[in-house]
Design an enzyme around this catalytic site. Sequence first.
Site, PDB file in Angstrom:
ATOM      1  N   TYR A 121     -11.105  -3.647  -6.121  1.00  0.00           N
ATOM      2  CA  TYR A 121     -10.846  -2.411  -6.174  1.00  0.00           C
ATOM      3  C   TYR A 121     -11.590  -1.797  -7.427  1.00  0.00           C
ATOM      4  CZ  TYR A 121      -8.272   2.023  -7.020  1.00  0.00           C
ATOM      5  OH  TYR A 121      -7.699   3.249  -6.998  1.00  0.00           O
ATOM      6  N   GLY A 167       0.842  -0.983  -0.063  1.00  0.00           N
ATOM      7  CA  GLY A 167       0.261   0.243  -0.114  1.00  0.00           C
ATOM      8  C   GLY A 167       0.867   1.348  -0.004  1.00  0.00           C
ATOM      9  N   LEU A 168       2.138   1.166  -0.263  1.00  0.00           N
ATOM     10  CA  LEU A 168       2.926   2.317  -0.271  1.00  0.00           C
ATOM     11  C   LEU A 168       3.313   2.691  -1.722  1.00  0.00           C
ATOM     12  CD1 LEU A 168       5.361   1.217   2.470  1.00  0.00           C
ATOM     13  CD2 LEU A 168       3.191   2.564   2.616  1.00  0.00           C
ATOM     14  N   SER A 169       2.548   2.124  -2.676  1.00  0.00           N
ATOM     15  CA  SER A 169       2.799   2.658  -3.957  1.00  0.00           C
ATOM     16  C   SER A 169       3.828   2.239  -4.891  1.00  0.00           C
ATOM     17  CB  SER A 169       2.510   3.998  -4.020  1.00  0.00           C
ATOM     18  OG  SER A 169       1.877   4.503  -5.164  1.00  0.00           O
ATOM     19  N   SER A 170       4.483   1.015  -4.643  1.00  0.00           N
ATOM     20  CA  SER A 170       5.624   0.668  -5.336  1.00  0.00           C
ATOM     21  C   SER A 170       5.515   0.578  -6.945  1.00  0.00           C
ATOM     22  CB  SER A 170       6.293  -0.660  -4.895  1.00  0.00           C
ATOM     23  OG  SER A 170       5.374  -1.376  -5.146  1.00  0.00           O
ATOM     24  N   GLU A 215      -0.469   3.712 -15.959  1.00  0.00           N
ATOM     25  CA  GLU A 215      -0.696   2.557 -14.925  1.00  0.00           C
ATOM     26  C   GLU A 215      -2.252   1.853 -14.996  1.00  0.00           C
ATOM     27  OE1 GLU A 215       0.946   3.478 -11.225  1.00  0.00           O
ATOM     28  OE2 GLU A 215       0.220   1.421 -10.216  1.00  0.00           O
ATOM     29  N   ASP A 261      -1.230   8.624  -6.883  1.00  0.00           N
ATOM     30  CA  ASP A 261       0.064   7.915  -6.445  1.00  0.00           C
ATOM     31  C   ASP A 261       1.168   8.566  -7.228  1.00  0.00           C
ATOM     32  OD1 ASP A 261      -1.479   6.493  -4.723  1.00  0.00           O
ATOM     33  OD2 ASP A 261      -1.355   4.708  -5.829  1.00  0.00           O
TER      34      ASP A 261
HETATM   35  P1  NG1 Z   1      -2.234   1.602  -3.854  1.00  0.00           P
HETATM   36  O1  NG1 Z   1      -3.038   0.404  -3.698  1.00  0.00           O
HETATM   37  O2  NG1 Z   1      -1.505   1.861  -2.486  1.00  0.00           O
HETATM   38  O3  NG1 Z   1      -1.180   1.387  -4.809  1.00  0.00           O
HETATM   39  C1  NG1 Z   1      -4.463   2.635  -4.736  1.00  0.00           C
HETATM   40  C2  NG1 Z   1      -4.529   3.553  -6.083  1.00  0.00           C
HETATM   41  C3  NG1 Z   1      -4.736   4.953  -5.540  1.00  0.00           C
HETATM   42  C4  NG1 Z   1      -5.693   5.156  -4.510  1.00  0.00           C
HETATM   43  C5  NG1 Z   1      -5.532   4.214  -3.553  1.00  0.00           C
HETATM   44  C6  NG1 Z   1      -6.853   3.993  -2.434  1.00  0.00           C
HETATM   45  C7  NG1 Z   1      -3.229   2.522  -7.905  1.00  0.00           C
HETATM   46  C8  NG1 Z   1      -1.755   2.680  -8.610  1.00  0.00           C
HETATM   47  N1  NG1 Z   1      -3.342   3.512  -6.737  1.00  0.00           N
HETATM   48  O4  NG1 Z   1      -3.391   2.842  -4.098  1.00  0.00           O
HETATM   49  O5  NG1 Z   1      -4.999   5.751  -6.807  1.00  0.00           O
HETATM   50  O6  NG1 Z   1      -7.104   4.830  -5.162  1.00  0.00           O
HETATM   51  O7  NG1 Z   1      -5.473   2.787  -3.986  1.00  0.00           O
HETATM   52  O8  NG1 Z   1      -6.864   5.374  -1.818  1.00  0.00           O
HETATM   53  O9  NG1 Z   1      -3.980   1.588  -8.084  1.00  0.00           O
END
Ligand code: NG1
Length: 531
Positions: free
Chosen positions: A351, A252-255, A288, A299
């Site tokens: 999602y 959940g840290l956007s790698s 993405e 992100d």
């Molecule tokens: P994570 O799962 O942390 O990459 C995803 C989405 C964001 C946002 C968050 C929830 C991607 C790249 N990013 O983040 O845009 O919607 O979930 O707030 O999927």
Amino acid sequence: MKRRETHGSQGVAGAADRRLAASELRDELLRRMRTARLERSASLRALAVRTGMSPTLLVLVEQGKRLPSPRLASEWVETLDLPTDLAQAFVAWARLHHGGPEERIAAALVLDGWRRANLPAPRRTTIDESFVRERFAARFGAPATHIVVAPGRVNLIGEHIDYNLLPVLPMAIDRAVVVAVRERDDQRVRACNIDERHAPCEFELDARNVPDASGSWSSYLRAAASIVTSRLGEPRRGADLLFAGDVPEAAGLSSSSALVVGAVMALCAARGVELPREELMELCARGERLVGVQSGGMDQAICLGGRLDHAVKVGFAPLSLQPAPLPAAWRFVVAHSGVLAHKAGRAKDAYNERVRECAEALALLRRSALARPEADWRELLRIHGAEHLVALAERGLPPTLLRRSRHVLQEAARVEQAVLALACGDLSRFGALMDASHASLRDDYEVSCPELDDLAQLARDLGAAGARLVGAGFGGCVVALCEARLAQGLADELRERWQEPRQLPAWSVQVVRASDGASTRRVDAGPACRA
Ligand code: NG1
């Protein structure tokens, strides 16, 4: 993977590592104040007596433990006849601690400028850049021409609302994807990763280069290559790329966004092109989505637009970024639940299902509120306010859509309240908003899991002002807010009580620092990039 330094059993967030922004800046300011004072042989003590400063406060100031009021600070700098930049920074520092919200924001900007001009840039990753360059040369037989650093992020509040075009409040962190690159004179892309779990991949930059939806690292590279190719057009030029990184995956840290941004910037740099940041934010978000997640743009925006020691309020359509200084006395600790949040398979479907549900809920709410057919969440909120809309949803929406819309509406309100709490330095208010955000993601948005709930609760029990799941959920990390003096203890306790019993890797618990956004650096002597 080789790291610049090791931190023993504490992983990358060891004590020496946490020389924090605030104290670095203060120490440097006070050191220069002392030097200036000695040079001019002015007596600080006499000045303190004249201005009525108590001896205890004087000692605390001399030890760097306290700062005088802005009025006193101004008198000091005048009497000592300090250089203008130092004088302004010292008074700003005093304002940051004693001023109201607006004064603090202005003061933080002055300090930020002074810090950038006077202090070495803080570390942005534990990855050793020269090691990446050596490995690149060994692997591809020629040196890299550019190095890109693209950070991960922690979203402080505003979860699952970016794809509804509502503002969010993330910060980039001091963990990043590092890419070494060199242009090729054919159309081939050859990419490898220092992390051997990711197999090397090769492909041609042609129409067959369609990213798959597997969520593998090569699918993100193909996505990056495909948007760069369509943006830059002919002649197509491939590149050799080597990746390394310390943003934990499935956390959940956007790698994934750090990977896409890193790859896009590297491919552009190899071609000698530097695109405007806002365009890159949009491009990378579009890229993405090719991998199959209908995500918002948070992100990519924060990865490119992060700012040292600031959170950034990000708005969408049009993109807007508003940095908000983080109080020096706050720290954020991230801890992994142990449940991997891979953005593939069920998590991806869940999602995308939320994205669809939000669109349906919006359509129904528009009708109940007699709003224009084009009205988005922002317009509804502006006209009716969150409370009234929740009441409308309670009357007219099916149960699942009611829960989803309640989360969206209330989370949007929490972001606004959090921005205010941040400006006032109100730690407990900000923490309470994080707790409420977590409860809403758990109960209304249904993206939490028992491990995330337990870990967030453990962090609160151990003294965090607030804690919440971060990112999309379905596993991954929680982020906890606490006072600076408690951060190391909180991290140690989380290691002892959560990480060690579950045998999770050392990086599972880290104190993170808000970092600058992605950057490219030329590492050979070739021509500069053109805009
Ligand atoms: P994570 O799962 O942390 O990459 C995803 C989405 C964001 C946002 C968050 C929830 C991607 C790249 N990013 O983040 O845009 O919607 O979930 O707030 O999927």
